[in-house]
Design a protein around this motif. Structure first.
Motif, PDB file in Angstrom:
ATOM      1  N   GLY A  60       3.470  -8.288  -7.000  1.00 35.86           N
ATOM      2  CA  GLY A  60       3.699  -9.452  -7.853  1.00 35.86           C
ATOM      3  C   GLY A  60       3.460  -9.142  -9.314  1.00 35.86           C
ATOM      4  O   GLY A  60       2.663  -8.279  -9.677  1.00 35.86           O
ATOM      5  N   GLU A  61       4.159  -9.856 -10.173  1.00 41.05           N
ATOM      6  CA  GLU A  61       4.051  -9.639 -11.611  1.00 41.05           C
ATOM      7  C   GLU A  61       2.649  -9.979 -12.099  1.00 41.05           C
ATOM      8  O   GLU A  61       2.067 -11.005 -11.731  1.00 41.05           O
ATOM      9  CB  GLU A  61       5.076 -10.502 -12.344  1.00 41.05           C
ATOM     10  N   GLY A  62       2.086  -9.096 -12.917  1.00 38.34           N
ATOM     11  CA  GLY A  62       0.776  -9.338 -13.511  1.00 38.34           C
ATOM     12  C   GLY A  62      -0.398  -8.924 -12.664  1.00 38.34           C
ATOM     13  O   GLY A  62      -1.547  -9.058 -13.094  1.00 38.34           O
ATOM     14  N   ILE A  63      -0.160  -8.413 -11.465  1.00 38.13           N
ATOM     15  CA  ILE A  63      -1.249  -8.015 -10.567  1.00 38.13           C
ATOM     16  C   ILE A  63      -1.435  -6.500 -10.625  1.00 38.13           C
ATOM     17  O   ILE A  63      -0.500  -5.733 -10.379  1.00 38.13           O
ATOM     18  CB  ILE A  63      -0.974  -8.446  -9.118  1.00 38.13           C
ATOM     19  N   THR A  64      -2.645  -6.067 -10.978  1.00 36.05           N
ATOM     20  CA  THR A  64      -3.007  -4.651 -10.992  1.00 36.05           C
ATOM     21  C   THR A  64      -4.294  -4.481 -10.202  1.00 36.05           C
ATOM     22  O   THR A  64      -5.203  -5.317 -10.312  1.00 36.05           O
ATOM     23  CB  THR A  64      -3.233  -4.159 -12.439  1.00 36.05           C
ATOM     24  N   TYR A  65      -4.389  -3.410  -9.419  1.00 34.51           N
ATOM     25  CA  TYR A  65      -5.587  -3.233  -8.594  1.00 34.51           C
ATOM     26  C   TYR A  65      -5.791  -1.765  -8.263  1.00 34.51           C
ATOM     27  O   TYR A  65      -4.880  -0.938  -8.388  1.00 34.51           O
ATOM     28  CB  TYR A  65      -5.473  -4.042  -7.302  1.00 34.51           C
ATOM     29  N   THR A  66      -7.002  -1.463  -7.844  1.00 34.75           N
ATOM     30  CA  THR A  66      -7.315  -0.132  -7.338  1.00 34.75           C
ATOM     31  C   THR A  66      -8.415  -0.270  -6.305  1.00 34.75           C
ATOM     32  O   THR A  66      -9.252  -1.183  -6.387  1.00 34.75           O
ATOM     33  CB  THR A  66      -7.727   0.822  -8.479  1.00 34.75           C
ATOM     34  N   ALA A  67      -8.420   0.624  -5.317  1.00 41.04           N
ATOM     35  CA  ALA A  67      -9.353   0.524  -4.193  1.00 41.04           C
ATOM     36  C   ALA A  67     -10.156   1.808  -4.048  1.00 41.04           C
ATOM     37  O   ALA A  67      -9.715   2.896  -4.442  1.00 41.04           O
ATOM     38  CB  ALA A  67      -8.598   0.227  -2.897  1.00 41.04           C
ATOM     39  N   PHE A  68     -11.340   1.667  -3.458  1.00 41.56           N
ATOM     40  CA  PHE A  68     -12.249   2.792  -3.282  1.00 41.56           C
ATOM     41  C   PHE A  68     -12.911   2.723  -1.913  1.00 41.56           C
ATOM     42  O   PHE A  68     -13.033   1.655  -1.313  1.00 41.56           O
ATOM     43  CB  PHE A  68     -13.357   2.764  -4.340  1.00 41.56           C
ATOM     44  N   GLU A  69     -13.365   3.873  -1.451  1.00 43.99           N
ATOM     45  CA  GLU A  69     -14.209   3.946  -0.264  1.00 43.99           C
ATOM     46  C   GLU A  69     -15.570   4.464  -0.685  1.00 43.99           C
ATOM     47  O   GLU A  69     -15.692   5.551  -1.256  1.00 43.99           O
ATOM     48  CB  GLU A  69     -13.596   4.874   0.789  1.00 43.99           C
ATOM     49  N   ASN A  70     -16.604   3.657  -0.447  1.00 43.53           N
ATOM     50  CA  ASN A  70     -17.969   4.047  -0.789  1.00 43.53           C
ATOM     51  C   ASN A  70     -18.606   4.858   0.335  1.00 43.53           C
ATOM     52  O   ASN A  70     -18.160   4.818   1.488  1.00 43.53           O
ATOM     53  CB  ASN A  70     -18.825   2.797  -1.055  1.00 43.53           C
ATOM     54  N   THR A  71     -19.659   5.574  -0.009  1.00 41.68           N
ATOM     55  CA  THR A  71     -20.329   6.428   0.984  1.00 41.68           C
ATOM     56  C   THR A  71     -21.215   5.623   1.931  1.00 41.68           C
ATOM     57  O   THR A  71     -21.677   6.158   2.937  1.00 41.68           O
ATOM     58  CB  THR A  71     -21.189   7.489   0.282  1.00 41.68           C
ATOM     59  N   ASP A  72     -21.447   4.339   1.635  1.00 40.19           N
ATOM     60  CA  ASP A  72     -22.332   3.518   2.476  1.00 40.19           C
ATOM     61  C   ASP A  72     -21.575   2.754   3.551  1.00 40.19           C
ATOM     62  O   ASP A  72     -22.115   1.828   4.161  1.00 40.19           O
ATOM     63  CB  ASP A  72     -23.134   2.550   1.608  1.00 40.19           C
ATOM     64  N   GLY A  73     -20.294   3.110   3.761  1.00 41.65           N
ATOM     65  CA  GLY A  73     -19.528   2.444   4.801  1.00 41.65           C
ATOM     66  C   GLY A  73     -18.855   1.162   4.340  1.00 41.65           C
ATOM     67  O   GLY A  73     -18.547   0.290   5.167  1.00 41.65           O
ATOM     68  N   THR A  74     -18.617   1.029   3.041  1.00 40.84           N
ATOM     69  CA  THR A  74     -17.935  -0.147   2.521  1.00 40.84           C
ATOM     70  C   THR A  74     -16.677   0.257   1.762  1.00 40.84           C
ATOM     71  O   THR A  74     -16.556   1.391   1.279  1.00 40.84           O
ATOM     72  CB  THR A  74     -18.836  -0.959   1.567  1.00 40.84           C
TER      73      THR A  74
END
Length: 309
Positions: free
Chosen positions: A255-269
């Protein structure tokens, strides 16, 4: 150790401009080694250094011009070997300047040119960039040229010239171009400058920036604190992205105007930071294939998420 040029090599006694005399490469490298070792002795481990801040900027206070060939030679013959001999794990990043190489044709692709020398490249973890000129798409170009080398983003500023204290204007732009824009173009670190300044927008060197704001500005009473956009972009990432996290793929919403980034943490989240840079509230559904949830993201807002796998 400064000279007016590399041909005459006449002494150049000034805080600004000048070039490093090749005759002093070993001495300057020794200074770096002793500096890192002195901090380590005090319990402070220096993670990384660059040979020169803004090496193409002759007017900064302080400054030293260092073209890519000079930096290659300094890293290859002095800095890299001395770090190795001293057993230092401190990383060395090349360049540390703008996306557009200050529009100097001979300096285009500065770090990539250094990487062409495999000996010099062997001492470099990667390259560092600022955003005072050019476009962050340069990060992707450099990554594609040498995907084995790291990228970090090491400086950006806010101040009187860009409405630095106007959160309504700055927060969304800084999230898009700095916090998310750099990470989504392979940067593994993002730094802002300055962290904290006082009522007089200092301290600063003579000739340095007198119109900059900090991520935080603190009053002389040490109680009055103004939090600016850089404080909040750090806060959004740091609240959910923990030490050791790895950026992971995220897709599905265009969608227009939506920017995101994702990560995997070492604590299982998992963590996801999302910007809605539009005037419309938008319902977002987030799924990791095992868990899913929906959230109405307000217009012109940033949201940080963290959840267990």
């Amino acid at each position: 150790m400064k000279v007016n040029n590399l041909t005459d090599k006449q002494p150049y006694n000034s805080w600004t401009s000048g070039q490093l005399n090749p005759d002093y490469y070993q001495d300057y490298a020794t200074y770096f080694v002793k500096w890192v070792e002195a901090f380590k002795k005090e319990g402070i481990n220096i993670y990384a250094i660059t040979p020169q801040n803004e090496p193409l900027n002759r007017g900064n206070s302080a400054s030293l011009y260092m073209g890519w060939e000079e930096q290659r030679n300094f890293v290859k013959t002095a800095l890299g070997p001395q770090f190795a001999q001293a057993g230092l794990s401190t990383k060395i990043y090349a360049y540390d300047h703008n996306y557009d190489y200050d529009n100097i044709d001979s300096q285009k692709n500065y770090p990539v040119k250094i990487y062409e020398d495999e000996v010099a490249a062997s001492y470099l973890a990667g390259a560092a960039y600022h955003n005072y000129g050019g476009d962050r798409s340069e990060l992707l170009e450099v990554h594609n040229s040498r995907p084995d080398k790291e990228l970090i983003f090491t400086e950006t500023s806010i101040g009187e010239w860009n409405s630095g204290r106007n959160l309504e204007e700055r927060l969304l732009e800084d999230m898009a171009s700095i916090a998310l824009g750099t990470v989504n173009n392979w940067c593994k670190a993002v730094m802002v400058w300055n962290l904290m300044l006082d009522n007089d927008l200092g301290p600063n060197r003579p000739g340095g920036c007198t119109t900059c704001y900090g991520a935080v500005d603190i009053g002389y009473d040490y109680k009055t604190i103004r939090r600016n956009s850089h404080y909040y972009i750090i806060g959004h990432l740091a609240s959910v992205v923990k030490p050791g996290a790895v950026r992971i793929g995220a897709k599905g919403y265009n969608g227009e105007g939506i920017t995101y980034t994702a990560f995997e943490n070492t604590d299982g989240t998992y963590a996801l930071v999302l910007l809605n840079n539009s005037d419309v509230k938008t319902k977002i559904t987030i799924s990791d294939e095992n868990n899913h949830f929906a959230y109405d993201v307000p217009a012109n807002a940033v949201v940080s998420y963290r959840w267990k796998k």
